[in-house]
Structure formats: structure tokens, C-alpha cells
Scaffold this motif. Structure first.
Motif, PDB file in Angstrom:
ATOM      1  N   GLN A   1       0.841  -1.204   0.000  1.00  0.00           N
ATOM      2  CA  GLN A   1       0.000   0.000   0.000  1.00  0.00           C
ATOM      3  C   GLN A   1       0.875   1.253   0.000  1.00  0.00           C
ATOM      4  N   MET A   2       1.935   1.220   0.810  1.00  0.00           N
ATOM      5  CA  MET A   2       2.837   2.367   0.900  1.00  0.00           C
ATOM      6  C   MET A   2       3.574   2.569  -0.415  1.00  0.00           C
ATOM      7  N   ASN A   3       4.021   1.478  -1.022  1.00  0.00           N
ATOM      8  CA  ASN A   3       4.720   1.582  -2.305  1.00  0.00           C
ATOM      9  C   ASN A   3       3.819   2.156  -3.387  1.00  0.00           C
ATOM     10  N   ALA A   4       2.559   1.739  -3.400  1.00  0.00           N
ATOM     11  CA  ALA A   4       1.610   2.266  -4.390  1.00  0.00           C
ATOM     12  C   ALA A   4       1.463   3.776  -4.229  1.00  0.00           C
ATOM     13  N   LEU A   5       1.378   4.232  -2.992  1.00  0.00           N
ATOM     14  CA  LEU A   5       1.278   5.673  -2.730  1.00  0.00           C
ATOM     15  C   LEU A   5       2.578   6.382  -3.107  1.00  0.00           C
ATOM     16  N   PHE A   6       3.688   5.789  -2.718  1.00  0.00           N
ATOM     17  CA  PHE A   6       5.004   6.388  -2.936  1.00  0.00           C
ATOM     18  C   PHE A   6       5.276   6.613  -4.425  1.00  0.00           C
ATOM     19  N   TYR A   7       4.896   5.645  -5.247  1.00  0.00           N
ATOM     20  CA  TYR A   7       5.201   5.718  -6.676  1.00  0.00           C
ATOM     21  C   TYR A   7       3.999   6.124  -7.532  1.00  0.00           C
ATOM     22  N   GLN A   8       2.973   6.644  -6.893  1.00  0.00           N
ATOM     23  CA  GLN A   8       1.782   7.085  -7.624  1.00  0.00           C
ATOM     24  C   GLN A   8       2.184   8.100  -8.693  1.00  0.00           C
ATOM     25  N   GLY A   9       1.760   7.867  -9.934  1.00  0.00           N
ATOM     26  CA  GLY A   9       2.065   8.789 -11.021  1.00  0.00           C
ATOM     27  C   GLY A   9       3.395   8.528 -11.707  1.00  0.00           C
TER      28      GLY A   9
END
Length: 151
Positions: free
Chosen positions: A110-118
Motif C-alpha cells: 500500500q505504501m509503495n503504491a502511494l510512494f510511486y503514484q504517477g
């Protein structure tokens, strides 16, 4: 030359830590960021010394020892004297800690998805390569021989 990379990294680290702590709590994982870093290493390779954990997490040995104390009290890890070298203590995962891995990895995703969003995949790879170069340079600078060879 004015640069902002280090400033951004510091801010990102602070914000990422707070968000990750919230995600852990939201997923009923009562693990601190430091404990998570240690668990992450032990999930890869169980039965490590404090020095090995310190090296792999980039946390100071005294910090690792303090965090390990709390983890032992919570039944997350155990400490045992290394029979091959009685001066070393081996840190090992408990069954409880092993049971947390899947849930922790979900939070990490979940954190990785947020971190690399875009980010595109190429951008992510390139970004991580730059960070790895900076990390390598900083680790080299900390090597004991670095200061001696530069004098």
C-alpha cells in the motif's frame, strides 16, 4: 550551488514514516517503523546478530539493541547466545513474528503504491538507481578507511 535533494529526502522520510505508521495501525499491526525495518531484514534472513541487522538497516547498533529489547518484550523476536561465538547474540523471529509477514507486506505494498503514484515503471527504476548511487556514496564515505586514505 543550491540543491534541495537532501532536504526533500529528509521531508519524504518524515512523511513516509508517519503515513506508514498510520497504515500499520489501520491494519491492526502494532509495530513501529524501526521494528518493521528489523523484521523486514529478519524475514529475508532469520538468525542474525545485532551488528548484521545494524548494517543491513543502516540503524546504529545501540538503536537496534534498544528496538530489539522492545521486540523481545512483545514476543516478536528472541535473543540467544551464539554457540560458535559466545560474544555474539543471535536475534531470531518467533512464530508470532512469522505470522505477521503477510499482513506487513500488504501494508508495505500500500505504501509503495502511494510512494510511486504517477510514476511510470521506467521512472521508478531510474529514481531507485539514483537513490542507490547516493546510498553507495554515503556508505563509502562512512567506511573507516575512507578518512584515513584521504589524509
Amino acid at each position: 550551488m543550491e540543491t534541495k535533494g537532501g532536504f526533500y529526502i529528509t521531508q519524504i522520510k518524515q512523511l513516509q514514516g508517519r503515513i506508514f505508521e498510520r497504515l500499520l495501525l489501520a491494519n491492526n499491526l502494532e509495530i513501529s517503523g524501526g521494528q518493521g525495518r528489523i523484521l523486514f531484514i529478519l524475514w529475508k534472513t532469520d538468525h542474525l546478530t545485532v551488528g548484521e541487522i545494524s548494517e543491513q538497516t543502516s540503524l546504529a547498533k545501540n538503536t537496534v539493541s534498544a528496538v530489539i529489547d522492545g521486540m523481545v518484550q512483545k514476543g516478536i523476536v528472541t535473543r540467544e547466545i551464539n554457540p560458535a561465538n559466545r560474544r555474539q547474540t543471535i536475534i531470531s523471529l518467533t512464530e508470532y513474528a512469522k505470522s505477521l509477514q503477510e499482513k506487513y507486506e500488504s501494508v508495505s505494498d500500500q505504501m509503495n503504491a502511494l510512494f510511486y503514484q504517477g510514476f511510470s515503471e521506467d521512472e521508478r527504476v531510474q529514481f531507485e538507481q539514483y537513490l542507490a548511487r547516493i546510498l553507495h556514496t554515503l556508505r563509502e564515505h562512512l567506511e573507516p578507511d575512507h578518512t584515513a586514505s584521504k589524509e
